[in-house]
Scaffold this motif. Structure first.
Motif, short mmCIF file in Angstrom:
data_model
loop_
_atom_site.label_atom_id
_atom_site.label_comp_id
_atom_site.label_asym_id
_atom_site.label_seq_id
_atom_site.Cartn_x
_atom_site.Cartn_y
_atom_site.Cartn_z
N SER A 86 0.93 -1.24 0.16
CA SER A 86 0.14 0.18 -0.01
C SER A 86 0.75 1.19 -0.03
CB SER A 86 -0.94 0.07 1.22
OG SER A 86 -1.87 -1.18 1.25
N ILE A 87 1.80 1.21 0.87
CA ILE A 87 2.73 2.58 1.05
C ILE A 87 3.51 2.85 -0.19
CG2 ILE A 87 4.90 3.52 1.84
CD1 ILE A 87 2.25 3.58 3.65
N ILE A 88 3.92 1.68 -0.83
CA ILE A 88 4.82 1.66 -2.17
C ILE A 88 3.89 2.20 -3.47
CG2 ILE A 88 6.28 0.50 -3.90
CD1 ILE A 88 7.47 -1.19 -1.28
N GLY A 89 2.93 1.56 -3.61
CA GLY A 89 1.90 1.71 -4.37
C GLY A 89 1.34 3.16 -4.42
N ALA A 90 0.95 3.60 -3.11
CA ALA A 90 0.42 5.12 -2.99
C ALA A 90 1.43 6.02 -3.41
CB ALA A 90 -0.01 5.03 -1.60
#
Length: 163
Positions: free
Chosen positions: A112-116
């Motif tokens: 989630s963090i990397i994609g966001a």
């Protein structure tokens, strides 16, 4: 402090306006509520972005959605072999369940963090062409990862029942 207010005439930007300390939580909650309301208004776009992210994730995969179930199992198998079989560092009774309880939330958080972080740059063509709330891009990535996480929880609950 810079204050941006949305009025009927458009956006009003005040650069010298000082908000008194007691009123700051009100303005913070008000802006949060307006952002959430705007996301709600654009919920169809958000749903389409989540569906697009899920389709893109599994488009070129032979296993498709089954990969979201098999990937945590394979990672759990590797961790169990390394830490339980090869080296007896762990004294946990149900070590595979223990490992899976840690792997699943970490994979959700990390993806989630990397994609966001990458979502706005990856969708630069959308950002430049039309207006929509920019928050919907990272939120759609997090929601797509949440669906993947919920699918992986099926594996965890099955493993809990098996052990």
């Amino acid at each position: 402090m810079v204050v941006v207010e949305k009025t009927a005439d458009g956006l009003v930007i005040s650069a010298e306006k000082q908000i008194p300390w007691p009123a700051r939580p009100f303005w913070l909650l008000r802006s949060l509520w307006l952002n959430l309301w705007e996301l709600w208004v654009y919920r169809d776009l958000l749903r389409n972005l989540v569906i697009r992210d899920l389709k893109v994730r599994y488009r070129n995969s032979v296993l498709g959605v089954l990969w979201s179930l098999g990937n945590p199992l394979l990672m759990m198998l590797v961790f169990t072999l390394v830490f339980k079989v090869m080296t007896s560092y762990s004294r946990a009774e149900n070590f595979p369940v223990f490992v899976l309880c840690g792997i699943l939330p970490w994979n959700f958080f990390s993806a989630s963090i990397i994609g966001a972080i990458r979502s706005i740059v990856d969708n630069a063509s959308l950002v430049n062409k039309i207006y929509f709330p920019r928050e919907s891009l990272p939120v759609s990535v997090v929601l797509a990862n949440l669906i993947n996480f919920l699918l992986s929880l099926v594996v965890l609950f099955g493993l809990i029942l098996a052990f």
